[in-house]
Design an enzyme around this catalytic site. Structure first.
Site, mmCIF file in Angstrom:
data_model
loop_
_atom_site.group_PDB
_atom_site.id
_atom_site.type_symbol
_atom_site.label_atom_id
_atom_site.label_comp_id
_atom_site.label_asym_id
_atom_site.label_seq_id
_atom_site.Cartn_x
_atom_site.Cartn_y
_atom_site.Cartn_z
ATOM 1 N N TRP A 27 -53.706 8.085 5.522
ATOM 2 C CA TRP A 27 -52.545 8.858 5.959
ATOM 3 C C TRP A 27 -51.482 8.798 4.878
ATOM 4 C CZ3 TRP A 27 -52.834 11.982 9.957
ATOM 5 C CH2 TRP A 27 -51.669 12.529 10.485
ATOM 6 N N GLU A 60 -54.617 0.885 12.248
ATOM 7 C CA GLU A 60 -55.937 0.271 12.089
ATOM 8 C C GLU A 60 -55.950 -0.888 11.090
ATOM 9 O OE1 GLU A 60 -56.075 3.860 14.109
ATOM 10 O OE2 GLU A 60 -55.497 3.756 12.004
ATOM 11 N N ALA A 82 -48.181 3.919 4.574
ATOM 12 C CA ALA A 82 -46.830 4.477 4.612
ATOM 13 C C ALA A 82 -46.616 5.127 5.972
ATOM 14 C CB ALA A 82 -46.632 5.502 3.498
ATOM 15 N N VAL A 83 -45.593 4.633 6.672
ATOM 16 C CA VAL A 83 -45.217 5.193 7.953
ATOM 17 C C VAL A 83 -43.850 5.834 7.745
ATOM 18 C CG1 VAL A 83 -44.849 4.747 10.405
ATOM 19 C CG2 VAL A 83 -46.478 3.342 9.121
ATOM 20 N N ILE A 84 -43.802 7.159 7.863
ATOM 21 C CA ILE A 84 -42.568 7.909 7.612
ATOM 22 C C ILE A 84 -42.047 8.429 8.949
ATOM 23 C CG2 ILE A 84 -41.549 9.865 6.388
ATOM 24 C CD1 ILE A 84 -43.822 9.517 4.283
ATOM 25 N N THR A 88 -40.471 11.834 16.785
ATOM 26 C CA THR A 88 -40.855 11.180 18.037
ATOM 27 C C THR A 88 -40.817 9.656 17.867
ATOM 28 O OG1 THR A 88 -43.208 11.029 17.520
ATOM 29 C CG2 THR A 88 -42.429 13.108 18.497
ATOM 30 N N HIS A 90 -43.313 7.797 17.886
ATOM 31 C CA HIS A 90 -44.577 7.369 17.283
ATOM 32 C C HIS A 90 -44.338 6.425 16.104
ATOM 33 C CE1 HIS A 90 -48.839 7.662 16.410
ATOM 34 N NE2 HIS A 90 -48.555 7.944 15.141
ATOM 35 N N ARG A 129 -40.134 3.812 -3.500
ATOM 36 C CA ARG A 129 -40.717 2.484 -3.323
ATOM 37 C C ARG A 129 -42.175 2.417 -3.762
ATOM 38 N NH1 ARG A 129 -36.695 3.524 -0.212
ATOM 39 N NH2 ARG A 129 -35.272 1.924 0.582
#
Length: 164
Positions: A27, A60, A82-84, A88, A90, A129
């Site tokens: 992702w 995961e 990477a969580v952007i 929401t 989520h 980053r």
């Protein structure tokens, strides 16, 4: 003692006898590839061997880290993702679950895990980053931390009780 960049004084980490698992997500590919290259750079500079694994997303990562650690083939793991933030909740669920899961796996297994998962507000922060060589790269930083902790773990395991 550590230097200004938080690496041990005396320079480079010597990890010629270590195997580092690098678990990357699919992702946010552009960002994750940059972070993964940073991890690979750090492993190469330290002289360690790497084992690469890819998983669907950040949620995961803890499961994959546990599986790789239980295989007995690595001395440390680095998780890359990477969580952007989006529109929401989520973001919070994935970021919190990933971080909590990684910490749980690290503490229950006794194997160090470098946290190279970005949790950022937008793509610009992620790019800042995950800079190429000679820039700020969280993947590289997380790998240095994992290697340093793997070295510490080995030293402590071989240290007689009286020397602690």
């Amino acid at each position: 003692m550590a230097s200004a960049d938080n690496r041990p004084t005396g320079g480079q980490l010597d990890a010629g006898d270590l195997v580092i698992g690098v678990i990357s997500t699919r992702w946010n590919t552009e960002i994750v590839e940059r972070l993964t290259l940073g991890a690979w750079r750090a492993i190469e500079q330290a002289g360690a061997t790497r084992r690469d694994i890819t998983v669907p997303g950040a949620f995961e990562l803890p499961f994959a880290a546990r599986a790789v650690i239980e295989s007995g083939t690595v001395d440390a793991v680095v998780v890359i993702g990477a969580v952007i933030r989006g529109e929401t909740t989520h973001y919070e669920l994935v970021a919190d679950g990933c971080a909590r899961g990684i910490m749980d796996v690290q503490l229950t297994s006794g194997v160090p895990i470098g946290m190279g998962v970005l949790t950022v507000e937008d793509r610009a922060q992620a790019l800042a980053r995950s800079q190429p060589a000679d820039g700020h790269n969280v993947g590289e930083d997380a790998t240095h931390a994992a290697i340093e902790m793997a070295i510490l773990t080995r030293q402590e395991a071989s240290s007689p009780q009286g020397e602690r």
